[in-house]
Write a protein that holds these residues in place. Structure first.
Motif, PDB file in Angstrom:
ATOM      1  N   PHE A  42       6.727  -0.645 -13.797  1.00  0.00           N
ATOM      2  CA  PHE A  42       5.543   0.030 -13.579  1.00  0.00           C
ATOM      3  C   PHE A  42       5.434   0.750 -12.150  1.00  0.00           C
ATOM      4  O   PHE A  42       4.504   1.509 -11.988  1.00  0.00           O
ATOM      5  CB  PHE A  42       3.984  -0.803 -13.621  1.00  0.00           C
ATOM      6  CG  PHE A  42       4.481  -1.531 -14.853  1.00  0.00           C
ATOM      7  CD1 PHE A  42       4.251  -1.095 -16.048  1.00  0.00           C
ATOM      8  CD2 PHE A  42       4.036  -3.031 -14.877  1.00  0.00           C
ATOM      9  CE1 PHE A  42       4.282  -1.694 -17.148  1.00  0.00           C
ATOM     10  CE2 PHE A  42       3.892  -3.565 -15.791  1.00  0.00           C
ATOM     11  CZ  PHE A  42       3.905  -3.047 -17.240  1.00  0.00           C
ATOM     12  N   TYR A  43       6.589   0.730 -11.485  1.00  0.00           N
ATOM     13  CA  TYR A  43       6.256   1.433 -10.153  1.00  0.00           C
ATOM     14  C   TYR A  43       6.259   3.000 -10.362  1.00  0.00           C
ATOM     15  O   TYR A  43       5.558   3.974  -9.603  1.00  0.00           O
ATOM     16  CB  TYR A  43       7.411   1.095  -8.985  1.00  0.00           C
ATOM     17  CG  TYR A  43       7.067   1.701  -7.638  1.00  0.00           C
ATOM     18  CD1 TYR A  43       6.145   1.134  -6.984  1.00  0.00           C
ATOM     19  CD2 TYR A  43       7.543   2.669  -7.281  1.00  0.00           C
ATOM     20  CE1 TYR A  43       5.418   1.578  -5.579  1.00  0.00           C
ATOM     21  CE2 TYR A  43       7.010   3.360  -5.904  1.00  0.00           C
ATOM     22  CZ  TYR A  43       6.265   2.506  -5.063  1.00  0.00           C
ATOM     23  OH  TYR A  43       5.853   2.930  -3.926  1.00  0.00           O
ATOM     24  N   LYS A  69       5.093   4.408 -12.811  1.00  0.00           N
ATOM     25  CA  LYS A  69       3.724   4.913 -13.454  1.00  0.00           C
ATOM     26  C   LYS A  69       2.731   4.706 -12.514  1.00  0.00           C
ATOM     27  O   LYS A  69       1.737   5.795 -12.496  1.00  0.00           O
ATOM     28  CB  LYS A  69       3.419   3.804 -14.406  1.00  0.00           C
ATOM     29  CG  LYS A  69       2.407   4.060 -15.592  1.00  0.00           C
ATOM     30  CD  LYS A  69       2.412   3.208 -16.758  1.00  0.00           C
ATOM     31  CE  LYS A  69       1.264   3.253 -17.591  1.00  0.00           C
ATOM     32  NZ  LYS A  69       1.096   2.122 -18.493  1.00  0.00           N
ATOM     33  N   TYR A  70       2.462   3.853 -11.574  1.00  0.00           N
ATOM     34  CA  TYR A  70       1.376   3.770 -10.819  1.00  0.00           C
ATOM     35  C   TYR A  70       1.814   3.805  -9.022  1.00  0.00           C
ATOM     36  O   TYR A  70       0.886   3.939  -8.327  1.00  0.00           O
ATOM     37  CB  TYR A  70       0.689   2.557 -10.761  1.00  0.00           C
ATOM     38  CG  TYR A  70       0.408   2.079 -12.116  1.00  0.00           C
ATOM     39  CD1 TYR A  70      -0.626   2.776 -12.862  1.00  0.00           C
ATOM     40  CD2 TYR A  70       0.968   0.991 -13.092  1.00  0.00           C
ATOM     41  CE1 TYR A  70      -0.822   2.356 -14.144  1.00  0.00           C
ATOM     42  CE2 TYR A  70       0.671   0.537 -14.281  1.00  0.00           C
ATOM     43  CZ  TYR A  70      -0.514   1.361 -14.896  1.00  0.00           C
ATOM     44  OH  TYR A  70      -0.603   1.026 -16.243  1.00  0.00           O
ATOM     45  N   LEU A 108       1.010  -4.047  -9.175  1.00  0.00           N
ATOM     46  CA  LEU A 108       1.093  -3.153 -10.278  1.00  0.00           C
ATOM     47  C   LEU A 108       0.914  -3.990 -11.743  1.00  0.00           C
ATOM     48  O   LEU A 108       0.315  -3.558 -12.662  1.00  0.00           O
ATOM     49  CB  LEU A 108       2.791  -2.885 -10.468  1.00  0.00           C
ATOM     50  CG  LEU A 108       3.047  -2.083  -9.101  1.00  0.00           C
ATOM     51  CD1 LEU A 108       4.866  -2.162  -9.222  1.00  0.00           C
ATOM     52  CD2 LEU A 108       2.778  -0.727  -9.494  1.00  0.00           C
ATOM     53  N   ILE A 114      -3.041  -3.627 -12.081  1.00  0.00           N
ATOM     54  CA  ILE A 114      -3.080  -2.495 -12.437  1.00  0.00           C
ATOM     55  C   ILE A 114      -2.977  -2.113 -14.091  1.00  0.00           C
ATOM     56  O   ILE A 114      -3.828  -1.685 -14.764  1.00  0.00           O
ATOM     57  CB  ILE A 114      -2.531  -1.232 -11.864  1.00  0.00           C
ATOM     58  CG1 ILE A 114      -2.891  -1.531 -10.404  1.00  0.00           C
ATOM     59  CG2 ILE A 114      -2.733  -0.016 -12.432  1.00  0.00           C
ATOM     60  CD1 ILE A 114      -1.989  -0.421  -9.216  1.00  0.00           C
ATOM     61  N   GLU A 115      -1.922  -2.510 -14.182  1.00  0.00           N
ATOM     62  CA  GLU A 115      -1.416  -2.514 -15.756  1.00  0.00           C
ATOM     63  C   GLU A 115      -2.474  -3.499 -16.899  1.00  0.00           C
ATOM     64  O   GLU A 115      -2.905  -2.867 -17.703  1.00  0.00           O
ATOM     65  CB  GLU A 115      -0.223  -3.181 -15.966  1.00  0.00           C
ATOM     66  CG  GLU A 115       0.616  -2.984 -17.310  1.00  0.00           C
ATOM     67  CD  GLU A 115       0.752  -1.638 -17.971  1.00  0.00           C
ATOM     68  OE1 GLU A 115       0.452  -0.477 -17.315  1.00  0.00           O
ATOM     69  OE2 GLU A 115       1.011  -1.566 -19.297  1.00  0.00           O
ATOM     70  N   LYS A 141      -7.496   3.176 -13.901  1.00  0.00           N
ATOM     71  CA  LYS A 141      -6.939   4.465 -14.017  1.00  0.00           C
ATOM     72  C   LYS A 141      -7.163   5.098 -12.415  1.00  0.00           C
ATOM     73  O   LYS A 141      -6.903   6.506 -12.415  1.00  0.00           O
ATOM     74  CB  LYS A 141      -7.834   5.213 -14.914  1.00  0.00           C
ATOM     75  CG  LYS A 141      -7.686   4.995 -16.328  1.00  0.00           C
ATOM     76  CD  LYS A 141      -6.840   5.785 -17.179  1.00  0.00           C
ATOM     77  CE  LYS A 141      -6.732   5.101 -18.455  1.00  0.00           C
ATOM     78  NZ  LYS A 141      -6.154   3.790 -18.763  1.00  0.00           N
ATOM     79  N   LYS A 176      -3.650   3.968  -7.088  1.00  0.00           N
ATOM     80  CA  LYS A 176      -1.958   4.219  -7.149  1.00  0.00           C
ATOM     81  C   LYS A 176      -1.940   3.607  -5.804  1.00  0.00           C
ATOM     82  O   LYS A 176      -2.660   3.226  -4.644  1.00  0.00           O
ATOM     83  CB  LYS A 176      -1.975   5.740  -7.116  1.00  0.00           C
ATOM     84  CG  LYS A 176      -2.121   6.404  -8.256  1.00  0.00           C
ATOM     85  CD  LYS A 176      -1.130   6.374  -9.307  1.00  0.00           C
ATOM     86  CE  LYS A 176      -1.631   6.943 -10.628  1.00  0.00           C
ATOM     87  NZ  LYS A 176      -1.393   8.180 -10.862  1.00  0.00           N
TER      88      LYS A 176
END
Ligand SMILES: C[S@@+](CC[C@H](N)C(=O)[O-])C[C@H]1O[C@@H](n2cnc3c(N)ncnc32)[C@H](O)[C@@H]1O
Length: 238
Positions: free
Chosen positions: A40-41, A43-44, A106, A109-110, A115, A118
């Motif tokens: 996920f890094y 992605k976010y 992460l 967040i997922e 949204k 970050k």
């Protein structure tokens, strides 16, 4: 956007730069946290890239019309995820060096489908210095930074006069800096640092009240149980 940055260098007596505000320890990472870092890094997460400007528009796009808040040292991210979930119209940019915390954040967040959050895994002092433009931030959150209680370690404290000035310059007019600690002497020292910064004014006579949206974390409950007073300071840019 290209931007020329002033440098945050505070040479010590021996001409060396000041020491970092953290020590990277090989803390235990769960398999889930490791996996999240890998998956996920991208992605976010925002890569450390000095000179690349990070702001609400670049992170969240034109539909993000709320404030842009930067959190310094989010730890395991308990407070961050809750605040971001409670304030979906506000954009959050969290910075932390500790890998298990970044992995955990992460995952959160997922899991929560956030949204508006970050993160960046890097030294926050350098990120503020080299990736945030002047007058671009609505608020900085510095919650329970490492107090470095021994006198010989005070120079490691993140609420240094020069770093405070850096944050102050990056705030928009009326933007805020919100600091919380359970270490009385650090609170007093930071009060003096913030009072000495001419770009900032205290929004309270001295100590601030807790903002209703700032959750009380486990760590903070323990501090209260152990009899330590939690001190809050909220200064605004003039
Ligand atoms: C005592 S913890 C508090 C964490 C969190 N804010 C909380 O309230 O639970 C301080 C955190 O700041 C991080 N930290 C210290 N200096 C930092 C820096 N220069 N850049 C990024 N993170 C930093 C540490 O890794 C640690 O996770």
């Amino acid at each position: 956007m290209e931007h020329s940055f002033e440098r945050l260098t505070t040479p010590g007596q021996d001409g060396k730069q000041s020491p970092r505000s953290y020590v990277l320890r090989a803390g235990h990472m769960t398999d889930k946290q490791k996996d999240a870092l890998q998956r996920f890094y991208e992605k976010y997460g925002i890569p450390w890239e000095p000179g690349r400007i990070v702001n609400a528009l670049s992170l969240f796009g034109p539909r993000m019309i709320g404030s842009f808040i930067v959190e310094i040292g989010f730890g395991m991210g308990d407070a961050t995820a809750n605040i971001a979930e409670a304030l979906p119209a506000t954009g959050f940019f969290g910075i932390e060096v500790h890998a298990p915390g970044v992995g955990q954040m992460l995952l959160e967040i997922e899991r929560r489908g956030l949204k508006n959050l970050k993160i960046c895994r890097h030294d926050a002092m350098e990120v503020v210095e080299s990736m945030l433009a002047p007058d671009s931030v609505d608020g900085f959150h510095v919650f329970f930074p490492d107090p470095w209680p021994k006198k010989k370690h005070h120079k490691r404290r993140i609420m240094r006069q020069d770093f405070v000035r850096f944050m102050a310059r990056r705030l928009k007019p009326s933007g805020y800096l919100y600091f919380v600690t359970d270490w009385e002497e650090y609170a007093e020292a930071t009060l003096e640092v913030l009072r000495s910064e001419t770009l900032l004014v205290n929004t309270y006579e001295v100590w601030a009240d807790r903002e209703s949206w700032r959750p009380i974390t486990k760590f903070e409950k323990r501090a209260a149980d152990e009899g330590r007073t939690v001190r809050e300071l909220i200064f605004r840019r003039i």
